[in-house]
Design a protein around this motif. Structure first.
Motif, PDB file in Angstrom:
ATOM      1  N   THR A 304       0.818  -1.225   0.000  1.00  0.00           N
ATOM      2  CA  THR A 304       0.000   0.000   0.000  1.00  0.00           C
ATOM      3  C   THR A 304       0.845   1.265   0.000  1.00  0.00           C
ATOM      4  N   SER A 305       2.136   1.163   0.309  1.00  0.00           N
ATOM      5  CA  SER A 305       2.990   2.355   0.289  1.00  0.00           C
ATOM      6  C   SER A 305       3.305   2.812  -1.131  1.00  0.00           C
ATOM      7  N   ASP A 306       3.084   1.947  -2.112  1.00  0.00           N
ATOM      8  CA  ASP A 306       3.335   2.287  -3.509  1.00  0.00           C
ATOM      9  C   ASP A 306       2.043   2.816  -4.118  1.00  0.00           C
ATOM     10  N   PRO A 307       2.010   4.100  -4.517  1.00  0.00           N
ATOM     11  CA  PRO A 307       0.763   4.652  -5.079  1.00  0.00           C
ATOM     12  C   PRO A 307       0.371   4.025  -6.408  1.00  0.00           C
ATOM     13  N   GLY A 308       1.287   3.304  -7.045  1.00  0.00           N
ATOM     14  CA  GLY A 308       0.984   2.680  -8.323  1.00  0.00           C
ATOM     15  C   GLY A 308       0.412   1.282  -8.185  1.00  0.00           C
ATOM     16  N   VAL A 309       0.137   0.828  -6.948  1.00  0.00           N
ATOM     17  CA  VAL A 309      -0.361  -0.527  -6.708  1.00  0.00           C
ATOM     18  C   VAL A 309      -1.808  -0.463  -6.221  1.00  0.00           C
ATOM     19  N   ASP A 310      -2.668  -1.239  -6.891  1.00  0.00           N
ATOM     20  CA  ASP A 310      -4.034  -1.459  -6.409  1.00  0.00           C
ATOM     21  C   ASP A 310      -4.055  -2.811  -5.705  1.00  0.00           C
ATOM     22  N   LEU A 311      -4.237  -2.799  -4.412  1.00  0.00           N
ATOM     23  CA  LEU A 311      -4.152  -4.019  -3.612  1.00  0.00           C
ATOM     24  C   LEU A 311      -5.548  -4.516  -3.247  1.00  0.00           C
ATOM     25  N   VAL A 312      -5.770  -5.798  -3.517  1.00  0.00           N
ATOM     26  CA  VAL A 312      -6.960  -6.495  -3.028  1.00  0.00           C
ATOM     27  C   VAL A 312      -6.476  -7.525  -2.020  1.00  0.00           C
ATOM     28  N   HIS A 313      -6.878  -7.360  -0.746  1.00  0.00           N
ATOM     29  CA  HIS A 313      -6.314  -8.175   0.336  1.00  0.00           C
ATOM     30  C   HIS A 313      -7.453  -8.881   1.072  1.00  0.00           C
ATOM     31  N   PHE A 314      -7.323 -10.191   1.180  1.00  0.00           N
ATOM     32  CA  PHE A 314      -8.267 -10.981   1.968  1.00  0.00           C
ATOM     33  C   PHE A 314      -7.483 -11.786   2.993  1.00  0.00           C
TER      34      PHE A 314
END
Length: 696
Positions: A304-314
């Motif tokens: 999440t610290s990288d603004p270029g990453v969309d994270l989907v976390h389960f």
């Protein structure tokens, strides 16, 4: 040869102010005499003039003059365009003839200007007038005999305003090419430097063919990374648009070439590589965590610290077999969207991470088969193992075993150990050069981990080892995709600074980028760059064994070079790149292109011999233009200044200025002193006698 010249010199006996006063009074006296007493006026005027002449003290100066040589400049064009056809041969022959001919002329100094002097690499432009101005900087216009340029006419610094040209003397041009030359070239009009991965970009281009008729076509060959070559028939001399898709991040090379025409003078401008740097719009990462543990936050914080990453976390917080007294209606947990994630939108993710995941009844088994297909089709999978990986709940017991490179042996080692780089890890870009303060005697100085799952890799590269020197981090290719297995769930200890900590953020960042095929982290990448007229070739390798590569120059000549281990840990070689255009380097498995010069270098944009560019200068400086193919040894004449033209009809004219320097001066009186005195006395007596007769 010393010559002499006689001139009249005045050395006044009195200051100029006194002379002006005396002359003024004398003039006033003569004017008054004209009105009041005209008799004897001519004699009085002569007497006054004689006295003024005496005060001016005229002398005869005899100068000894030494002639000064005139300066003629020969400008020889040795730019890359002169390598075509017979141009270089004619240029060198004409240069030899001119030097011999001009040096034999008396009173003439010859200076030679070479367009290639001072160049450290292939010149991007032919600049003859810059070097000509430097050669004549210390020569006054009165000594300039003229300039003879031996060139193909493709000069890129021709003065635009010929009305304010320096006085070079006559400028004559000897053209080295032929009148009937033919060339076809590919010109890139517009091309983006960057493009978003997966999206299209537009390239505008034109195939120039000056001798082609209306409606003629040429074959355009298109070769893009990872795609089969294409060939299209394109109309010549018309602007065209091309749409291409950016396949991956980093450098994408689109190799464009046009079929040669008959009797072309060069093929170097028939091929142009278009380099598009691919950038990812957003990176979509799916992170599936098993039971919550201390390391789960480490992964989430990094991603999440990288603004270029969309994270989907389960995170699996409550498994179906968990038994407690909580009523089902009171649970606030959402249902795991396994169908949406692992079937409908699976291929929309760039990276899937299973972090300490154990088998349960939440994810049906056939979805693991979907993930295996996703990886083989080009996807990326990262598995960080916990104790469950060595049990009957291991992910290795699913269809993921088709792509996982290392299987568990059943052991879980619960003891402190320090991760270390293997021999391959010291050279692999994911782990090479990982820095952390506190290391001694070559040790990295990392903190210890406390648990590791014993695994046995069947393929791939082991880049880190752990307890008992067992594999800790294994990287492998599966089909078109990539897989990484980290045999421990303890990397979070580095983020907390345990035992001094370690480079967890840099390692995980590199690991994720390698899995997503970022070019700068390719372990076997071939990179070619141009610097100062040299080609620098770098081939990453996990071994130090040297290897051969084939280099194809712009003119089609091939050579084999040896790549050897360098200080960077890669195989390297540096070779000269004297030609403008596209160099191709092939190591047997991959090919990379490098462009020497700009995409449309001026030296290759116009290569046909032309007299048009230099014609305004030749006309303004009264010179002439001669084709060496017609007149290889033109006659040369020295002519006086002021002529309307210096050359024509197969001959060249130079200006003979006749400049000189004064080496000595001899002064003597205009008349002897006794003659001055006698003449003045005679004039005074004559005036007195004339005045006496006038009164009778």
């Amino acid at each position: 040869m010393t010559r002499s010249a006689i001139t009249l010199d005045l050395s006044p006996l009195l200051p100029h102010s006194f002379l002006y006063g005396i002359a003024g009074l004398a003039l006033l006296f003569i004017v008054l005499s004209f009105f009041f007493y005209r008799r004897g006026l001519p004699v009085r005027t002569v007497v006054v003039a004689a006295f003024i002449l005496m005060f001016l003290n005229p002398s005869i100066a005899q100068e000894q003059r030494g002639p000064i040589d005139d300066v003629a400049v020969i400008v020889a064009d040795h730019s890359p365009s002169q390598q075509n056809g017979e141009r270089l041969k004619r240029t060198d022959a004409a240069l030899s003839y001119l030097k011999k001919k001009l040096e034999s002329l008396p009173g003439l100094e010859v200076r030679l200007v070479d367009s290639s002097s001072g160049e450290t690499g292939p010149p991007r432009e032919t600049k003859l007038f810059d070097k000509l101005d430097q050669a004549l900087a210390d020569v006054p216009a009165s000594r300039r005999a003229g300039v003879v340029m031996i060139t193909d006419g493709q000069v890129h610094d021709v003065p635009q305003d010929v009305t304010h040209l320096p006085d070079y003397g006559p400028v004559s041009v000897l053209l080295s090419g032929s009148r009937d030359e033919h060339d076809r070239q590919l010109v890139i009009l517009e091309a983006p430097s960057y493009g978003i991965v997966g999206q299209t970009v537009k390239i505008r281009y034109r195939i120039d063919d000056g001798t082609a008729g209306r409606g003629e076509t040429a074959t355009l060959n298109i070769h893009q990374d990872g795609l089969a070559p294409q060939a299209q028939e394109i109309p010549v001399n018309e602007d065209q648009d091309m749409t291409v898709t950016v396949p991956h991040g980093g450098q994408n090379i689109l190799d464009l070439s046009v079929s040669p025409a008959d009797n072309e003078i060069t093929l170097a401008n028939n091929r142009v590589p278009v380099v598009i740097n691919g950038v990812r719009d957003r990176l979509r990462v799916l992170l599936v965590s098993g039971q919550p543990y201390a390391g789960g936050r480490t992964w989430r914080n990094i991603l999440t610290s990288d603004p270029g990453v969309d994270l989907v976390h389960f995170t699996i917080l409550r498994e179906p077999d968990k038994i407690d007294a909580t009523p089902q209606n009171d649970l606030s947990l959402i249902a795991f969207p396994f169908e949406e994630l692992f079937q409908t939108k699976l291929y929309g993710f760039d990276l899937i991470i299973f972090d300490r995941y154990r088998l349960n009844r939440i994810l049906p088994d056939y979805y693991f088969g979907n993930i295996a297909k996703y990886v083989k089709a080009g996807g990326a999978l990262l598995v960080t193992t916990g104790p469950s990986f060595a049990s009957s709940d291991s992910l290795f017991k699913t269809d993921l075993s088709q792509v996982l490179t290392a299987q568990p042996t059943g052991r879980v080692i619960e003891e402190p150990f320090r991760p270390a780089l293997t021999k391959a890890g010291l050279r692999h870009p994911v782990t090479q050069g990982l820095q952390w303060p506190g290391g001694k005697d070559g040790e990295p100085g990392w903190g210890a981990w406390l648990r590791q799952v014993a695994i046995a890799p069947s393929s791939g590269e082991v880049v880190m080892s752990g307890a008992e020197h067992l594999p800790l981090l294994v990287l492998d290719h599966a089909g078109k995709g990539r897989v990484a297995e980290l045999a421990s769930d303890q990397i979070w200890l580095w983020s907390r600074g345990y035992g001094g900590g370690g480079p967890h953020a840099e390692l995980l960042r590199r690991l994720a980028h390698w899995l997503m095929k970022e070019p700068e982290l390719e372990e076997n990448a071939l990179d070619v760059s141009v610097d100062g007229g040299k080609l620098h070739i770098v081939r990453r390798s996990l071994t130090e064994d040297s290897m051969a590569a084939t280099v194809t120059a712009p003119d089609g000549a091939k050579s084999t070079i040896e790549l050897k281990a360098g200080t960077s840990g890669a195989l390297e070689a540096t070779i000269p790149a004297p030609q403008l255009g596209v160099y191709a380097v092939n190591d047997g498995a991959q090919e990379r292109l490098a462009l020497v010069g700009s995409m449309n270098p001026p030296e290759l944009t116009g290569v046909r011999t032309t007299a048009e560019k230099l014609a305004p200068v030749v006309k303004a400086e009264k010179g002439t233009t001669i084709w060496l193919a017609d007149e290889p040894e033109p006659a040369i004449d020295m002519l006086p200044p002021g002529r309307g033209a210096y050359g024509g009809g197969g001959w060249i004219g130079l200006r003979q200025n006749g400049s000189y320097t004064v080496t000595g001066v001899t002064m003597r009186p205009f008349l002897p002193a006794w003659l001055y005195a006698t003449a003045l006395l005679a004039l005074l007596i004559g005036a007195w006698w004339q005045e006496g007769r006038s009164r009778r």
